[in-house]
Write a protein that holds these residues in place. Structure first.
Motif, mmCIF file in Angstrom:
data_model
loop_
_atom_site.group_PDB
_atom_site.id
_atom_site.type_symbol
_atom_site.label_atom_id
_atom_site.label_comp_id
_atom_site.label_asym_id
_atom_site.label_seq_id
_atom_site.Cartn_x
_atom_site.Cartn_y
_atom_site.Cartn_z
ATOM 1 N N GLU A 142 0.833 -1.203 0.000
ATOM 2 C CA GLU A 142 0.000 0.000 0.000
ATOM 3 C C GLU A 142 0.873 1.260 0.000
ATOM 4 O O GLU A 142 0.637 2.208 -0.753
ATOM 5 N N THR A 143 1.891 1.238 0.827
ATOM 6 C CA THR A 143 2.805 2.381 0.910
ATOM 7 C C THR A 143 3.692 2.461 -0.320
ATOM 8 O O THR A 143 3.938 3.550 -0.868
ATOM 9 N N PHE A 144 4.165 1.290 -0.769
ATOM 10 C CA PHE A 144 5.088 1.226 -1.907
ATOM 11 C C PHE A 144 4.472 1.874 -3.146
ATOM 12 O O PHE A 144 5.110 2.663 -3.842
ATOM 13 N N LEU A 145 3.232 1.566 -3.427
ATOM 14 C CA LEU A 145 2.588 2.048 -4.656
ATOM 15 C C LEU A 145 2.395 3.561 -4.663
ATOM 16 O O LEU A 145 2.339 4.183 -5.733
ATOM 17 N N THR A 146 2.306 4.161 -3.489
ATOM 18 C CA THR A 146 2.076 5.616 -3.436
ATOM 19 C C THR A 146 3.368 6.418 -3.476
ATOM 20 O O THR A 146 3.341 7.610 -3.793
ATOM 21 N N LYS A 147 4.517 5.724 -3.226
ATOM 22 C CA LYS A 147 5.767 6.478 -3.077
ATOM 23 C C LYS A 147 6.814 6.199 -4.142
ATOM 24 O O LYS A 147 7.615 7.074 -4.459
ATOM 25 N N GLU A 148 6.832 4.966 -4.703
ATOM 26 C CA GLU A 148 7.950 4.579 -5.560
ATOM 27 C C GLU A 148 7.746 5.000 -7.007
ATOM 28 O O GLU A 148 6.612 5.192 -7.477
ATOM 29 N N LEU A 149 8.865 5.117 -7.720
ATOM 30 C CA LEU A 149 8.845 5.459 -9.133
ATOM 31 C C LEU A 149 8.261 4.310 -9.956
ATOM 32 O O LEU A 149 8.325 3.142 -9.544
ATOM 33 N N PRO A 150 7.707 4.606 -11.136
ATOM 34 C CA PRO A 150 7.134 3.550 -11.981
ATOM 35 C C PRO A 150 8.123 2.428 -12.309
ATOM 36 O O PRO A 150 7.731 1.257 -12.374
ATOM 37 N N GLU A 151 9.415 2.777 -12.491
ATOM 38 C CA GLU A 151 10.406 1.752 -12.818
ATOM 39 C C GLU A 151 10.537 0.736 -11.680
ATOM 40 O O GLU A 151 10.596 -0.477 -11.908
ATOM 41 N N GLU A 152 10.574 1.221 -10.457
ATOM 42 C CA GLU A 152 10.663 0.345 -9.285
ATOM 43 C C GLU A 152 9.380 -0.474 -9.137
ATOM 44 O O GLU A 152 9.409 -1.652 -8.783
ATOM 45 N N THR A 153 8.266 0.163 -9.409
ATOM 46 C CA THR A 153 6.970 -0.528 -9.283
ATOM 47 C C THR A 153 6.867 -1.664 -10.293
ATOM 48 O O THR A 153 6.415 -2.776 -9.956
ATOM 49 N N TYR A 154 7.311 -1.408 -11.526
ATOM 50 C CA TYR A 154 7.269 -2.450 -12.560
ATOM 51 C C TYR A 154 8.205 -3.613 -12.196
ATOM 52 O O TYR A 154 7.867 -4.788 -12.382
ATOM 53 N N ALA A 155 9.365 -3.272 -11.630
ATOM 54 C CA ALA A 155 10.308 -4.308 -11.206
ATOM 55 C C ALA A 155 9.680 -5.187 -10.128
ATOM 56 O O ALA A 155 9.878 -6.407 -10.101
ATOM 57 N N LEU A 156 8.897 -4.574 -9.243
ATOM 58 C CA LEU A 156 8.231 -5.354 -8.192
ATOM 59 C C LEU A 156 7.191 -6.296 -8.799
ATOM 60 O O LEU A 156 7.045 -7.442 -8.353
ATOM 61 N N ALA A 157 6.468 -5.823 -9.813
ATOM 62 C CA ALA A 157 5.491 -6.694 -10.484
ATOM 63 C C ALA A 157 6.177 -7.931 -11.067
ATOM 64 O O ALA A 157 5.666 -9.057 -10.967
ATOM 65 N N GLU A 158 7.356 -7.714 -11.653
ATOM 66 C CA GLU A 158 8.112 -8.835 -12.212
ATOM 67 C C GLU A 158 8.524 -9.816 -11.123
ATOM 68 O O GLU A 158 8.487 -11.041 -11.327
ATOM 69 N N VAL A 159 8.901 -9.307 -9.957
ATOM 70 C CA VAL A 159 9.271 -10.170 -8.828
ATOM 71 C C VAL A 159 8.071 -10.996 -8.380
ATOM 72 O O VAL A 159 8.168 -12.214 -8.159
ATOM 73 N N PHE A 160 6.932 -10.350 -8.241
ATOM 74 C CA PHE A 160 5.718 -11.076 -7.846
ATOM 75 C C PHE A 160 5.389 -12.191 -8.845
ATOM 76 O O PHE A 160 5.042 -13.307 -8.461
ATOM 77 N N MET A 161 5.506 -11.875 -10.136
ATOM 78 C CA MET A 161 5.210 -12.889 -11.157
ATOM 79 C C MET A 161 6.208 -14.049 -11.087
ATOM 80 O O MET A 161 5.847 -15.214 -11.206
#
Length: 420
Positions: free
Chosen positions: A25-44
């Motif tokens: 919840e906190t991550f999505l409101t604060k991090e840059l799109p590049e970091e957010t996309y990298a997290l999606a890849e980790v989850f997958m």
């Protein structure tokens, strides 16, 4: 890697979904799109598809026209079983977009999984029209052709890819070529590829494929060598034992064939085909009692196992055990199992036991399917003559003459009946 990402990764390792949800919840409101996309890849990568979808949905909100996000989220939604939403996203990708071939490929994968092979092929061909030299698309088409039994076309594409690289999408192309040629019954070519694959890495499935291809190419000694090695590598590779026994049998070593199939039965006592072959090998080795036991075991596993039933009833017939023939036949009938192949055996057994009405019933039933069988017709003729059914005997004799026109005995017998 920032602290927020590190915390989420630690929560992933611990499998703490509640903490992941809180941190996300906190991550999505604060991090840059590049970091957010990298997290999606980790989850997958770790199989956390719900969390991946949540991240990708957030990115889509930020970048609603980004085609790659639509494709990535469509893949995740398919994993989650929401296929309709996934298809909607894929169909939103514009045909002018650089990512359009990728969207077509995902659609093709979906249709292929649904068994809609023609639709899948159309999607791949559309993508290939845009990127004709793209190896990923060529591989996808080869896989589709392989699955739909178009082995020669698939082999051509795999060959072209193999010239470029040894492996593609985690698949060894030399192994795939071995599989496709084997599936297409080009066993000698398949064997060459299997042997090439074994030079790179010895694996159970490759050893079995090599052995099977060698067996079908009548190279029984080579098949035996591969299968003995397979047994050492993986003693519980059940399929190896029947093929090994068959290979020894084709090499005319019935003793080793029998030993191999018995070893297989120690590993797998629920495979009816092993019991059937054990019965056949016991007969070859003159062990009729053991053969009978094995065949009965095969039938116990599958009461309608036609090949085992026929083998056992043939054993009884050869041993003139007419009562056992009738017992087995009537048991099958009581279980509503009717098989016309058994009628001649039943007819002969009833006749030998002087149960002539029953014998006549099954001779008549068998006649429909055995009109071209001279041995059956001969027995039927003599039975009818002994029973005084001369008009029927004439009919059967006429049929016997048409089957064996060069046998003068039958013409003479027919003429004598007509004279009488």
């Amino acid at each position: 890697m920032n602290n927020a990402m590190t915390e989420i990764l630690q929560a992933l390792e611990q499998g703490d979904l509640a903490l992941i949800d809180q941190l996300l919840e906190t991550f999505l409101t604060k991090e840059l799109p590049e970091e957010t996309y990298a997290l999606a890849e980790v989850f997958m990568q770790y199989g956390y598809m719900k969390e991946a979808d949540r991240v990708l949905e957030h990115l889509q909100f930020l970048f609603p026209e980004e085609a790659q996000l639509k494709i990535d989220r469509a893949n995740v939604l398919m994993e989650l079983g929401d296929e309709d939403a996934a298809l909607d996203l894929l169909l939103e990708v514009e045909n002018t977009s650089p990512e359009y071939p990728q969207a077509l490929l995902v659609l093709a994968d979906y249709y292929q999984m649904q068994g809609l092979f023609e639709v899948a092929e159309k999607r791949i061909n559309e993508a290939l029209a845009i990127l004709p030299d793209e190896p990923l698309l060529q591989f996808a088409k080869a896989e589709l052709l392989f699955e739909t039994g178009r082995f020669l076309e698939a082999a051509r594409l795999y060959e072209e890819l193999h010239e470029l690289q040894e492996e593609f999408a985690g698949v060894s192309l030399v192994e795939r070529l071995a599989e496709v040629y084997r599936a297409g019954a080009a066993y000698e070519t398949a064997l060459d590829y299997y042997l090439a694959a074994l030079e790179h890495e010895v694996k159970p499935d490759v050893l079995f494929g090599a052995a099977y291809s060698a067996f079908q190419s009548q190279k029984y000694e080579m098949a035996i060598k591969q299968l003995e090695e397979l047994k050492e590598l993986d003693p519980d590779y059940f399929s190896a034992y029947l093929l090994l026994a068959e290979s020894y049998a084709m090499s005319e070593d019935n003793t080793k064939a029998y030993a191999a199939i018995k070893e297989g039965l120690k590993r797998d006592e629920y495979d009816k085909s092993l019991f059937l072959f054990a019965g056949k090998m016991a007969l070859k080795n003159g062990l009729s009692d053991e053969a009978e036991n094995y065949l009965r075991e095969a039938i116990a596993l599958d009461p309608e196992y036609m090949e085992a039933v026929l083998a056992l009833i043939s054993v009884f017939t050869q041993q003139e055990r007419n009562e056992d023939v009738i017992e087995l036949f009537e048991t099958l009938q009581q279980n509503d199992f009717e098989w016309s192949t058994l009628y001649p055996f039943a007819a002969d057994a009833y006749a030998n036991l002087e149960l002539y009405d029953r014998a006549y019933e099954f001779y008549r039933l068998a006649y429909t399917d055995f009109k071209e069988d001279a041995a059956f017709l001969e027995k039927y003729v003599y039975f009818l003559l002994e029973e005084g059914k001369r008009s029927e005997a004439k009919e059967v004799l006429s049929q016997l003459i048409s089957v064996q026109p060069s046998e003068p005995e039958w013409q003479e017998k027919l003429e004598s009946l007509e004279f009488e």
